[in-house]
Design an enzyme around this catalytic site. Structure first.
Site, PDB file in Angstrom:
ATOM      1  N   LYS A  53       0.842  -1.209   0.000  1.00 53.82           N
ATOM      2  CA  LYS A  53       0.000   0.000   0.000  1.00 53.82           C
ATOM      3  C   LYS A  53       0.877   1.259   0.000  1.00 53.82           C
ATOM      4  O   LYS A  53       0.599   2.224  -0.720  1.00 53.82           O
ATOM      5  CB  LYS A  53      -0.965  -0.036   1.197  1.00 53.82           C
ATOM      6  N   GLN A  97      -4.611  -1.994   9.325  1.00 50.37           N
ATOM      7  CA  GLN A  97      -4.465  -3.292   8.656  1.00 50.37           C
ATOM      8  C   GLN A  97      -5.144  -4.393   9.470  1.00 50.37           C
ATOM      9  O   GLN A  97      -4.897  -4.554  10.656  1.00 50.37           O
ATOM     10  CB  GLN A  97      -2.967  -3.608   8.450  1.00 50.37           C
ATOM     11  N   ASP A 120     -10.659   3.230   3.584  1.00 48.27           N
ATOM     12  CA  ASP A 120     -10.679   1.775   3.395  1.00 48.27           C
ATOM     13  C   ASP A 120     -12.112   1.238   3.522  1.00 48.27           C
ATOM     14  O   ASP A 120     -12.358   0.048   3.310  1.00 48.27           O
ATOM     15  CB  ASP A 120      -9.768   1.122   4.457  1.00 48.27           C
TER      16      ASP A 120
END
Ligand code: NAP
Length: 283
Positions: A53, A97, A120
């Site tokens: 990322k 994450q 996200d």
């Protein structure tokens, strides 16, 4: 022959557009879009995803802030870090994450991320707004799949979509996005009775189960659109959740593994961070 829904090529084209948009932001405002990534613990796969990322940010000229926290981090410590990033005016997007170590309340931490920085698409608030058709950043994998389908002008309205999997980050938002695109949606999961019969009726099949090739080629209706979100490393380069060998003879379109859904996920994260930075400038 069926149409290959090539996520690698589309992601690469979108990156070119994003590079231009990031450059424009820099020139007009002097600001660079910044994604903050939070990695908790020492899971090597998670560390790889976070690194990928960060690399994607670099490719389009964005910056990223990498926050690393130890395995024994508490929920309170992680919430405090998210509060800090929420309050940082230089940070446009926050990625926590998944998965975090078991002692942490992951849902509470996801939900602490500000809606405007939830690039996200992991908050309950964002999911609810997306489901209601209100502006919100979508969960990256299903949003990337929608982008891939739209780019290839796959007809969705009136089609019967069968989504196999109901996770918070993939199956559920996928089903909601397809419903919002006027599909008739069936959601299957581990307690579904006679999965094969459901899939046989599908015009669009989405495999999001996490079990290598669980969905058999023989279950797929001729002319169906096949979307495989799974990825499992193999000696031959990897397989998905759907048996794809020979799928060209059956499907009207399909996502290859690798190179289909996977590249669209990080691409969507980066695109939504650029959008967040643009929205901040306009507000
Ligand atoms: P997950 O949280 O483990 O969820 C799996 C879902 O599949 C659950 O809803 C489960 O049902 C269902 N399931 C499991 N076994 C089943 C069976 N035998 N029959 C029917 N349904 C079954 O996984 P996830 O995070 O959603 O990920 C799913 C897949 O997508 C994985 O292969 C993962 O690697 C991939 N993925 C890819 C990306 C990407 O960037 N390309 C991102 C995320 C995930 P229950 O709810 O009943 O347990």
């Amino acid at each position: 022959m069926s149409l290959v829904l090539d996520g690698k090529a589309l992601a690469s084209n979108i990156e070119n557009e994003l590079r231009t948009r990031v450059e424009r932001l820099k020139q007009t405002t002097g600001r660079t879009p910044i994604l903050a990534t939070i990695l908790v613990g020492d899971d090597p796969a998670s560390a790889t995803y976070v690194r990928m990322k960060g690399n994607a940010c670099k490719r389009v000229g964005m910056d990223s802030i990498r926050v690393e926290m130890p395995q024994e981090t508490t929920t309170e410590q992680l919430l405090a870090k998210i509060d800090e990033l929420n309050a940082n005016p230089d940070v446009h997007g926050i990625l926590l994450q998944h998965p975090v170590p078991a002692q942490i309340d992951e849902r509470a931490c996801f939900d602490r991320i500000s809606l405007t920085k939830d690039v996200d698409g992991v908050t309950c608030l964002g999911f609810g707004r997306m489901a209601m058709g209100e502006p919100a950043y979508g969960s990256c994998t299903p949003q990337g799949i929608m982008h891939l389908l739209e780019h290839h002008q796959i007809e969705l309205a009136g089609k019967h979509a069968v989504v196999v999997g109901r996770s918070a980050i993939l199956g559920k938002p996928m089903a909601m996005m397809l419903l919002n695109a006027n599909c008739t949606v069936t959601i299957c999961h581990s307690k579904t009775v006679n999965l094969a019969e459901h899939i046989r009726q599908a015009d669009i099949v989405v495999g999001a189960v996490g079990v290598p090739e669980l969905i058999k080629k023989d279950w797929i209706k001729t002319g169906a659109v096949v979307v495989d979100a799974g990825f499992h490393p193999t000696d031959e380069g990897g397989c998905g959740d759907i048996e794809l060998d020979g799928i060209q003879e059956i499907a009207s379109a399909y996502t290859p593994v690798p190179g289909g859904v996977g590249p669209m996920t990080i691409n969507t994260l980066i695109r939504q961070t650029v959008e967040a930075a643009e929205a901040k400038v306009q507000s």
